[in-house]
Design a protein around this motif. Structure first.
Motif, PDB file in Angstrom:
ATOM      1  N   GLU A   7      19.814  -1.878 -20.905  1.00 28.57           N
ATOM      2  CA  GLU A   7      20.123  -0.443 -20.760  1.00 28.57           C
ATOM      3  C   GLU A   7      21.082   0.018 -21.850  1.00 28.57           C
ATOM      4  OE1 GLU A   7      21.475  -0.180 -16.756  1.00 28.57           O
ATOM      5  OE2 GLU A   7      19.459  -0.672 -15.990  1.00 28.57           O
TER       6      GLU A   7
ATOM      7  N   LYS B  39      19.991  -7.069 -17.627  1.00 25.09           N
ATOM      8  CA  LYS B  39      19.532  -5.720 -17.314  1.00 25.09           C
ATOM      9  C   LYS B  39      20.451  -4.692 -17.946  1.00 25.09           C
ATOM     10  CE  LYS B  39      17.728  -6.132 -13.216  1.00 25.09           C
ATOM     11  NZ  LYS B  39      17.615  -6.167 -11.733  1.00 25.09           N
TER      12      LYS B  39
ATOM     13  N   PRO C 157      14.183  -9.165 -17.344  1.00 27.92           N
ATOM     14  CA  PRO C 157      15.446  -9.891 -17.145  1.00 27.92           C
ATOM     15  C   PRO C 157      15.298 -11.152 -16.300  1.00 27.92           C
ATOM     16  CG  PRO C 157      15.757  -7.554 -16.780  1.00 27.92           C
ATOM     17  CD  PRO C 157      14.302  -7.740 -17.008  1.00 27.92           C
TER      18      PRO C 157
ATOM     19  N   GLU D 292      20.994 -12.252 -14.584  1.00 32.71           N
ATOM     20  CA  GLU D 292      19.914 -11.260 -14.596  1.00 32.71           C
ATOM     21  C   GLU D 292      20.494  -9.846 -14.716  1.00 32.71           C
ATOM     22  OE1 GLU D 292      17.095 -11.923 -11.434  1.00 32.71           O
ATOM     23  OE2 GLU D 292      16.336  -9.865 -11.623  1.00 32.71           O
TER      24      GLU D 292
END
Lengths: 191, 191, 191, 191
Positions: C133, C129, C143, C125
């Motif tokens: 980004e 993430k 996510p 996860e």
DNA sequence: GATGAATGAGTTTTCATTCAT
DNA sequence: TATGAATGAAAACTCATTCAT
């Protein structure tokens, strides 16, 4: 319906034994429900008692007829042996139940049947006793014990005799009466 | 422990029958648990098979000994009848189980036992056949059927004979061999 | 011996399930007795916990190695997918136990395993993430949810993939990383 | 009553697993007796089969409806994914049983269910194949493998998705169709 | 380290019987 | 007369676990 239940249950008892046959098994063979069974019989044991009663009552009735009809002790004995053996053909299934399942009657009922069996046996014993006194049968014989021997021969037949086989019940009956008479008759008896 | 289970189960099977005897009944008599029973026997049926196997194997062994030892056909036959009858005293309980409960073996095992029973029976049949050929026994006899008669007499004894009674097994055995020999011997046989 | 017990129990658990496999079944496959089993494991559940612990610990160790080694988020993700899929070949059996039998751990142990599973999942996860980004992956993705999707794809493979088949684990792994990357990559990501 | 038994057993199977749930557990929840259970179901396995049959039959029926109604391959696929996911809300418990406990069906029944599962899977595979031919989906995809990926995503959801959480099944379904479509659509497909 | 015997609590299943309808 | 549903007691069997040797 009631007699249908009896008929089918006998077949199942022969095949699987009393304990191993469930009420469900019985009613399934004629397509009714258990409730129906209990309308006709108070219990499974009551059905078994019904079978036993009818069988021995019928046997006793016919034995009595023989004792009243036949003349010599020898003839009476021959007729009784024949009665049991020849029945294998028509009543083989009930007979097998009768010989095997008495243990599953409740004591009260078992006592009744045992008493009738004793009557049947006793009638043979008395017959032998009288035959001995009449010098038709050998003096050394113990009637009670020989009665058991005769019943052993006849009753055991229900376990092995195959109605489908080449030997007929008439033939078997003839052989066994011959064997038994040789076993018990006085040497000086006019055969 | 295993032999204790066998011993007690035989008593219970005689008393109540195989189906009506529960594993609980058996283990209760010797104060162990069900788990213990299943450690020694794969199933209730396996125990029954165990009982049947031992009984018939022992019987066959002793029958063979007789056939190898005794001289005349008559003596062999007498010894075999005595073997069965006299056993009532020592093995009456197992015998009763053996004669009554074979139906509860699974087909596979029942077949094994039936075959051994057939061997035992066949040995008698052959004996009779040879006795007839040797002119010891009557020519008209059908060995197979007479074998069943003899077994009927002896085996049926397990159902009624009471060891407690005044008649001994020796006496019973004597009476039955006498009865059977009268039934089968040639008139000209030197008795 | 202990490792032999583990190995064989895994096979049996795959085949019949944990509950349906008895200690007896396990020890029978290597010819020892139950007492022996209990020398090595405190309980059946302890064995299952042992299997679970080793599996997830090993998985976590290798996942960490990947996260420490690979450069881009995409490469890290591809390596993790490959890690799970390629394992089917060597660890398929354990994997199947791991995915199916956690329910049979006692709460205390289940909690430990669940936490480690959560760690494994959380690492993915976080990876997603960061990838988002970094604009490697699409902004709209959640996510957490996508992590479950990826795990669904890989873990489900243990249920159907047949090592014997014509498709290799390498090929399967390639197809699934391709599918997943198409599903998540930003359109403008330099593929 | 029968349906009540099914309903409660599903809950228990989810909670403790099929093996670990006893008939006693089931009947206790609705306050009837074990005998009653066996009036309605031939065996514990028969109940499990009942659950499996109904679930997959219903699923197949609805899948067929979708295939007959929706127009494009993309729409058909989206509807099928939604069908599975949205069901979590109404059928989550049965679904969990369906995905986990097939192993406890007897081989005969397992085969029936496996075949229906294969039908369901095959319908998706065919759909993908046709979508590829129609240039809606990418040429490089292997329909069979992608089908398993899609089923992995959807079926795995039954293991983790919590109906109580803040995410709705509709939202989850949307995310997953989006993810899957990105994974498979041709770049030139009019999105 | 390993074995053999035993335990006890639990499991699925069967079945004679009852009873409202 | 007959049915369908339910009961409750008991049956055979399983199994994880213990423990003296």
């Amino acid at each position: 319906m009631k007699s249908e239940l009896i008929k089918q249950s006998i077949n199942l008892f022969v095949e699987k034994g009393f304990s191993a046959t469930s009420i469900q098994d019985i009613v399934d063979t004629i397509g009714v429900t258990k409730g129906s069974f209990y309308y006709h019989f108070k219990s499974k044991e009551a059905l078994l008692m019904d079978i036993h009663s009818h069988y021995i009552d019928d046997l006793l009735r016919r034995q009595r007829a023989i004792l009243d009809t036949e003349k010599s002790h020898k003839d009476k004995l021959m007729a009784i042996v024949e009665l049991i053996i020849v029945d294998i053909e028509k009543q083989g299934a009930v007979g097998r139940v009768y010989f095997r399942e008495i243990r599953h009657l409740k004591e009260e009922n078992a006592a009744i049947i045992r008493e009738k069996r004793a009557d049947f046996r006793n009638n043979i014993e008395v017959l032998l006793k009288e035959g001995i006194e009449a010098n038709e049968f050998r003096k050394e014989l113990q009637p009670k014990i020989i009665t058991f021997a005769i019943l052993g021969i006849t009753n055991w037949s229900y376990q092995w005799f195959n109605v489908e086989g080449s030997l007929t019940v008439k033939e078997l009956s003839a052989m066994y009466t011959d064997f038994i008479l040789h076993g018990i008759q006085s040497p000086d008896a006019s055969n």
